[in-house]
Scaffold this motif. Sequence first.
Motif, short mmCIF file in Angstrom:
data_model
loop_
_atom_site.label_atom_id
_atom_site.label_comp_id
_atom_site.label_asym_id
_atom_site.label_seq_id
_atom_site.Cartn_x
_atom_site.Cartn_y
_atom_site.Cartn_z
N UNK A 31 0.77 -1.24 0.00
CA UNK A 31 0.00 0.00 0.00
C UNK A 31 0.79 1.28 0.00
N UNK A 32 2.13 1.22 0.03
CA UNK A 32 2.94 2.44 0.02
C UNK A 32 3.98 2.38 -1.10
N UNK A 33 4.24 3.53 -1.69
CA UNK A 33 5.28 3.61 -2.72
C UNK A 33 6.62 3.89 -2.05
N UNK A 34 7.68 3.73 -2.82
CA UNK A 34 9.03 4.03 -2.31
C UNK A 34 9.13 5.52 -1.94
N UNK A 35 8.48 6.38 -2.72
CA UNK A 35 8.51 7.82 -2.42
C UNK A 35 7.81 8.12 -1.10
N UNK A 36 6.69 7.45 -0.84
CA UNK A 36 5.98 7.65 0.42
C UNK A 36 6.82 7.15 1.59
N UNK A 37 7.46 6.01 1.42
CA UNK A 37 8.32 5.47 2.49
C UNK A 37 9.49 6.41 2.76
N UNK A 38 10.05 6.99 1.71
CA UNK A 38 11.15 7.94 1.87
C UNK A 38 10.67 9.17 2.64
N UNK A 39 9.50 9.69 2.28
CA UNK A 39 8.96 10.86 2.95
C UNK A 39 8.66 10.56 4.42
N UNK A 40 8.09 9.41 4.70
CA UNK A 40 7.78 9.04 6.08
C UNK A 40 9.05 8.76 6.89
N UNK A 41 10.09 8.27 6.24
CA UNK A 41 11.39 8.09 6.91
C UNK A 41 11.97 9.44 7.30
N UNK A 42 11.85 10.42 6.41
CA UNK A 42 12.29 11.78 6.73
C UNK A 42 11.50 12.32 7.92
#
Length: 124
Positions: A40-51
């Motif tokens: 349910x999450x894209x790599x871009x979303x995971x990157x943003x949430x990691x930030x």
Amino acid sequence: MNDRLRLVPILALFSLASGLYAATPDKPTCAILTFQAQAGLSAQEANMLSDRFAIELDRLGCYRIVARSKMKEILEEQKFQANERCSAAECAVEAGQLLGAQYMVYGSLGKIGELFSVNTFLVD
């Protein structure tokens, strides 16, 4: 409940996990690897949430957080790439050694319907 309040219990666990940060005048160094995107999450979303996770952990004031841009630069310079040959913990330890970080955070993020799942690990 807003997103920031949802991160508070997770971040509180990290502040307790280090245990000794209050006893030392110098804060331990911590770097947060980009969380793995799952259902349910894209790599871009995971990157943003990691930030976002790094920002919120920094606000607790218990660690010196390695800037994610600096971390990326150093790891690329050292030609570090996490791969299937090492477990997530082994890769985190190797990255931590390259970065000179005392603690490394890694994990995964997923979303099923409206439910977010955050799995995080702290290695010394």
